[in-house]
Design a protein around this motif. Structure first.
Motif, PDB file in Angstrom:
ATOM      1  N   THR A   1       0.867  -1.196  -0.110  1.00  0.00           N
ATOM      2  CA  THR A   1       0.107  -0.113   0.019  1.00  0.00           C
ATOM      3  C   THR A   1       0.951   1.360  -0.012  1.00  0.00           C
ATOM      4  OG1 THR A   1      -1.696  -1.143   1.308  1.00  0.00           O
ATOM      5  CG2 THR A   1      -1.602   1.169   1.332  1.00  0.00           C
TER       6      THR A   1
ATOM      7  N   ARG B   1       0.526   5.915  -1.273  1.00  0.00           N
ATOM      8  CA  ARG B   1      -0.244   6.969  -1.650  1.00  0.00           C
ATOM      9  C   ARG B   1      -0.336   6.750  -2.981  1.00  0.00           C
ATOM     10  NH1 ARG B   1       1.964  11.947   1.907  1.00  0.00           N
ATOM     11  NH2 ARG B   1       3.243  10.832   3.392  1.00  0.00           N
TER      12      ARG B   1
ATOM     13  N   GLN C   1      -3.551   9.206  -4.346  1.00  0.00           N
ATOM     14  CA  GLN C   1      -4.304  10.122  -4.593  1.00  0.00           C
ATOM     15  C   GLN C   1      -3.750  11.353  -5.495  1.00  0.00           C
ATOM     16  OE1 GLN C   1      -5.880  13.296  -1.550  1.00  0.00           O
ATOM     17  NE2 GLN C   1      -7.217  11.393  -1.098  1.00  0.00           N
TER      18      GLN C   1
ATOM     19  N   TYR D   1      -6.007   7.063  -2.136  1.00  0.00           N
ATOM     20  CA  TYR D   1      -5.331   6.650  -0.662  1.00  0.00           C
ATOM     21  C   TYR D   1      -4.411   7.856  -0.668  1.00  0.00           C
ATOM     22  CZ  TYR D   1      -6.334   2.047   0.740  1.00  0.00           C
ATOM     23  OH  TYR D   1      -6.969   0.777   1.450  1.00  0.00           O
TER      24      TYR D   1
ATOM     25  N   TYR E   1      -3.046   8.672   5.551  1.00  0.00           N
ATOM     26  CA  TYR E   1      -3.711   8.083   6.745  1.00  0.00           C
ATOM     27  C   TYR E   1      -4.380   6.648   6.455  1.00  0.00           C
ATOM     28  CZ  TYR E   1      -6.859  11.409   4.611  1.00  0.00           C
ATOM     29  OH  TYR E   1      -7.585  12.569   3.545  1.00  0.00           O
ATOM     30  N   ASN E   2      -4.576   6.651   4.932  1.00  0.00           N
ATOM     31  CA  ASN E   2      -5.207   5.592   4.410  1.00  0.00           C
ATOM     32  C   ASN E   2      -4.139   4.279   4.410  1.00  0.00           C
ATOM     33  OD1 ASN E   2      -6.644   7.751   2.363  1.00  0.00           O
ATOM     34  ND2 ASN E   2      -7.914   6.436   3.727  1.00  0.00           N
TER      35      ASN E   2
ATOM     36  N   ASP F   1      -3.506   3.154   8.286  1.00  0.00           N
ATOM     37  CA  ASP F   1      -4.571   2.564   8.751  1.00  0.00           C
ATOM     38  C   ASP F   1      -4.881   1.097   8.316  1.00  0.00           C
ATOM     39  OD1 ASP F   1      -6.833   2.814  10.671  1.00  0.00           O
ATOM     40  OD2 ASP F   1      -8.194   2.408   8.944  1.00  0.00           O
ATOM     41  N   ASP F   2      -4.239   0.956   7.005  1.00  0.00           N
ATOM     42  CA  ASP F   2      -4.358  -0.254   6.456  1.00  0.00           C
ATOM     43  C   ASP F   2      -3.210  -1.278   7.038  1.00  0.00           C
ATOM     44  OD1 ASP F   2      -6.438   0.054   4.584  1.00  0.00           O
ATOM     45  OD2 ASP F   2      -5.195  -0.492   2.975  1.00  0.00           O
TER      46      ASP F   2
END
Length: 446
Positions: free
Chosen positions: A209, A211, A213, A268, A271-272, A275-276
């Motif tokens: 995972t 970022r 976005q 993403y 913070y996504n 959190d994942d």
């Protein structure tokens, strides 16, 4: 937001909350009167009774410094009002407020250094550092600062307009159990990262995972890919991410997330990602080394025991060049309380305060704090070693070239729109980066 950040917002209460001053008289606060660690040859009480407004993002630094602010008031007699907002909200609102010529905030967290300097929003600080009524150089001990922290705030003319308050570099986080379950090694190169990410991906867990976005705030991990492939974001005042090196880097970034990332990764933000990883929904992640405090905390993390921290991946035959940065704090050039604000910056980044914030898990700018047992306990020794290695491998000049550019925000926005297009499969890396560079260069010329 993660649970820790929700709790922090609740704990702060309403924005603009005032930390009351303790009734101490001006004129007392010289070395012999100061508490341990603050025995500087300056009068801490010389601005007693003044009020400074502090604003920033909800961030590990604001989380760590806020509980200590009453002690600053006791030491100096200076009131502090605080206004911390969600990072994306704060980053959007602050330039607008400064552009309007507001005298507040007096002190604020800042990232778009070049924009702030070119627009005259930031107060030059060299004169304050050389003023012996404000600074005791022996006590402040700039030699204790990390090398990157000493170099980072220097503008091309040698002036300083900010004081670094945190240190972070892009770091690889791994769920050791998830890798072991598929008999996969810790990846070192980008090719290995792709192989491992594909292998460990399951229906309930993504392989990696990061970022993606379509906005500049999501750019740090992807910029580390560009740098490690030998590319740059800006060269000679032109955008450089349409180079073959950058295109190859973004192609790899897109492959990782499209083939092994979570559903909806195109939206993403940091913070996504955090959190994942905390919830065990991803086997690997790449993002800020500052995540380690939450990842290592069993009260917040489901993977605290099996979390691993590693150096940023590299291209075969080349060394890793992760993106690094220091959040910085600046003084508003329109502030009516500049000298009081400067005392706050000295206090907040001093050895004594840094030891306190480091014990709360903050990655400060000081060697003594990084070496402290309190920091190693809160941050984790493996995480601290990985973060320091990534900081040492980083290229400060390449990071500053983009972060300090007056048009950094539209450049980063254009870059991440292109990355997002690649991740979502809308365009090839070559087409996306070529178009992104054209948009960004148009913004520079405009």
């Amino acid at each position: 937001m993660s649970t820790s950040r929700r709790s922090f917002v609740k704990g702060l209460g309403a924005a603009g909350a005032v930390l009351p001053a303790v009734g101490l008289l001006p004129g007392r606060g010289l070395a012999e009167d100061a508490p341990p660690g603050y025995a500087a040859a300056i009068d801490w009480k010389q601005f007693a009774g003044q009020t400074i407004a502090l604003s920033g993002a909800i961030h590990p630094w604001s989380n760590a410094i806020a509980p200590l602010l009453p002690e600053f008031t006791i030491l100096t007699g200076i009131n502090v009002t605080i206004d911390f907002q969600l990072e994306t909200t704060y980053l959007g609102a602050t330039p607008i407020k400064l552009a309007r010529g507001s005298s507040t905030p007096d002190v604020f967290m800042f990232t778009t250094y070049g924009q702030g300097i070119s627009n005259g929003w930031l107060e030059p600080l060299n004169g304050y550092f050389s003023n012996r009524s404000l600074t005791d150089p022996a006590w402040y001990d700039e030699g204790d600062l990390l090398k990157t922290a000493r170099a980072f705030p220097l503008w091309s003319d040698g002036e300083r307009y900010a004081v670094p308050i945190t240190s972070e570099a892009m770091t690889l986080f791994v769920n050791k159990d998830a890798l072991a379950a598929k008999d996969q090694p810790l990846p070192r190169t980008f090719d290995e990262l792709l192989v491992v990410a594909r292998a460990v991906k399951t229906n309930g867990m993504s392989g990696i995972t990061m970022r993606a976005q379509a906005g500049g705030n999501s750019s740090p991990p992807a910029m580390g890919f560009v740098f490690s492939y030998g590319g740059a974001m800006v060269e000679h005042n032109k955008v450089a991410f349409a180079s073959p090196e950058a295109i190859a880097a973004v192609e790899m970034y897109g492959q990782l997330l499209s083939q092994a990332g979570p559903a909806g990764v195109g939206s993403y933000e940091w913070y996504n990602v955090l959190d994942d990883f905390l919830q065990g929904r991803t086997a690997m992640a790449i993002d800020s080394s500052n995540f380690a405090t939450d990842i290592s905390n069993p009260a917040k993390s489901h993977v605290a025991k099996q979390a691993g921290f590693a150096t940023f991946p590299h291209l075969a035959g080349r060394g890793p060049v992760p993106f690094m940065s220091h959040w910085q704090a600046c003084i508003n050039s329109k502030s009516r309380n500049k000298r009081a604000a400067f005392l706050f910056l000295l206090w907040a980044t001093s050895k004594a305060t840094s030891l306190r914030t480091a014990a709360a898990g903050l990655a400060t700018t000081r060697v003594s704090a990084w070496s402290s047992e309190g920091f190693k306990t809160a941050f984790g020794s493996e995480a601290a070693e990985a973060a320091l290695t990534n900081l040492q491998n980083a290229d400060v000049d390449r990071a500053k070239a983009i972060l300090f550019h007056p048009q950094s925000r539209p450049i980063l926005d254009a870059f991440m729109i292109g990355v997002n297009e690649v991740v979502n499969g809308a365009k090839s890396a070559k087409d996306a980066m070529t178009g992104a560079a054209e948009r960004a260069n148009a913004a520079i010329r405009g």
